[in-house]
Design a protein around this motif. Structure first.
Motif, short mmCIF file in Angstrom:
data_model
loop_
_atom_site.label_atom_id
_atom_site.label_comp_id
_atom_site.label_asym_id
_atom_site.label_seq_id
_atom_site.Cartn_x
_atom_site.Cartn_y
_atom_site.Cartn_z
N LYS A 30 -5.42 -8.23 6.47
CA LYS A 30 -4.25 -7.80 6.65
C LYS A 30 -3.01 -8.96 6.49
O LYS A 30 -3.30 -10.08 6.67
CB LYS A 30 -4.05 -7.36 8.06
CG LYS A 30 -4.74 -5.87 8.39
CD LYS A 30 -3.77 -4.76 7.75
CE LYS A 30 -2.63 -4.46 8.76
NZ LYS A 30 -2.00 -3.33 8.06
N PRO A 37 0.85 -1.35 0.08
CA PRO A 37 0.13 -0.07 -0.03
C PRO A 37 0.82 1.35 -0.05
O PRO A 37 0.36 2.39 -0.35
CB PRO A 37 -0.68 -0.11 1.12
CG PRO A 37 -0.16 -0.84 2.10
CD PRO A 37 0.68 -2.12 1.17
N ASP A 44 -7.95 -0.91 6.01
CA ASP A 44 -7.97 -1.24 7.23
C ASP A 44 -9.40 -1.58 7.76
O ASP A 44 -9.80 -2.53 8.38
CB ASP A 44 -7.49 -0.16 8.08
CG ASP A 44 -5.78 -0.45 8.33
OD1 ASP A 44 -5.32 -1.39 8.16
OD2 ASP A 44 -5.13 0.83 8.81
N ARG A 46 -4.64 3.04 2.72
CA ARG A 46 -4.43 2.46 4.16
C ARG A 46 -5.80 2.50 4.92
O ARG A 46 -6.03 1.50 5.57
CB ARG A 46 -3.32 2.89 4.65
CG ARG A 46 -1.84 2.62 4.22
CD ARG A 46 -0.66 3.12 5.04
NE ARG A 46 0.67 2.88 4.25
CZ ARG A 46 1.33 1.68 4.63
NH1 ARG A 46 0.71 0.70 4.86
NH2 ARG A 46 2.40 1.81 3.74
N GLU A 70 -2.13 7.16 -0.66
CA GLU A 70 -1.56 6.18 0.13
C GLU A 70 -2.31 6.17 1.52
O GLU A 70 -2.78 5.18 2.05
CB GLU A 70 0.05 6.17 0.45
CG GLU A 70 0.38 5.13 1.53
CD GLU A 70 1.89 5.42 1.98
OE1 GLU A 70 2.34 4.69 2.78
OE2 GLU A 70 2.66 6.09 1.19
#
Length: 319
Positions: A303, A257, A279, A275, A271
């Motif tokens: 993850k 990522p 998440d 993320r 970015e």
């Protein structure tokens, strides 16, 4: 053990008869090779909504280790490709278009290349026909952003509106950038040409978090472009994220990522967006349609160390 005269005569007779037996066997022609892929569409349910993902072909990028990722060297990019059994000399970037049928509306998310870009793209129209979807049935088009591979399908090769009955829903920040004086001249002219055939009253500019239909709401995912917007679909207990270009190919910047793709206009913001969104999606186990993921482009993220892994949804013949 030797052969006696009787066995030798029998063997000779069989040898003489063999051509006659072969002549009596009808010849079988080889099955002709089809030379084309099966129709590229896939359906799934999200609550009461029916989702159809339609493939629009691909674009082949040569030498992806050189210049495609701004902040990773060639060896690292090629190692990532090799890890996933992909060639290192080119990368095929897929285009996938999503339709959501709510029972009251047929909503299209982005419009693909329109057959106006790569020669290996533009399969959307045949695949829509195979899926039983006609352009005039589309009631709304929700656009993630204005790059050419997402808006070129708005028009025909002759520059006419392809979706005669659709309302166009566009993120306000995206519209303001491309229609203003900050955008590069050439791509801005392309954008204006794609939207130009549609009457102004049918282009609805909204905030990136606006609800565009019952259960369908924008998710601000800026960075790839100034107004880039993904979409959340909720119906009953079902959920789905229609991703846009938060990532490109999952091997590249889903697993990594922090890698900045050459197409990201604000790489640092892209970015952060990537993320944050992944998440959330990994924690909630929310299924995703990835615009540039391998067809049928549906799956989950989880993850995996410092990055994320893609877990495809198992294909099923039932909707």
């Amino acid at each position: 053990m030797g052969l006696d005269r009787r066995h030798m005569l029998a063997a000779g007779a069989a040898t003489l008869a063999a051509p006659a037996l072969l002549a009596a066997t009808p010849a079988r022609a080889a099955v002709p090779q089809a030379g084309r892929q099966a129709p590229g569409f896939y359906r799934m349910k999200v609550g009461d909504y029916e989702v159809t993902v339609v493939n629009d072909g691909f674009n082949r990028r040569p030498n992806p280790g050189e210049g495609f990722v701004r902040n990773a060297d060639k060896a690292a990019v090629e190692a990532a490709l090799a890890r996933d059994f992909l060639p290192t000399g080119h990368l095929d970037i897929t285009f996938n278009i999503t339709f959501v049928n709510t029972g009251r509306e047929l909503i299209l998310f982005d419009t693909g290349t329109g057959g106006l870009l790569a020669q290996t793209a533009g399969t959307m129209w045949d695949n829509m026909q195979a899926a039983g979807i006609a352009p005039e049935q589309v009631t709304k088009i929700a656009v993630t952003h204005f790059h050419g591979d997402h808006v070129s399908g708005l028009v025909t090769r002759e520059g006419q509106a392809r979706f005669p009955n659709a309302e166009l829903i566009v993120p306000e920040a995206e519209w303001a950038f491309w229609m203003g004086d900050r955008a590069p001249a050439q791509p801005a002219a392309m954008v204006k040409g794609r939207f130009g055939p549609y009457p102004a009253e049918r282009i609805k500019r909204v905030a990136s978090d606006a609800e565009v239909a019952p259960g369908i709401r924008g998710i601000p995912t800026h960075g790839h472009t100034p107004g880039h917007t993904s979409y959340s679909v909720q119906s009953g207990n079902g959920t789905l994220i229609i991703l846009g270009d938060v990532t490109n190919h999952p091997t590249v910047n889903l697993r990594n990522p922090g890698w900045h793709i050459v197409f990201d206009m604000d790489a640092a913001e892209a970015e952060q967006t990537r993320r944050r969104l992944f998440d959330r999606a990994a924690s909630d186990r929310t299924p995703i349609v990835g615009y540039h993921w391998p067809f049928p482009a549906t799956g989950y993220v989880r993850k995996d160390g410092q990055g994320f892994d893609w877990v495809p949804i198992q294909w099923t013949s039932q909707v």
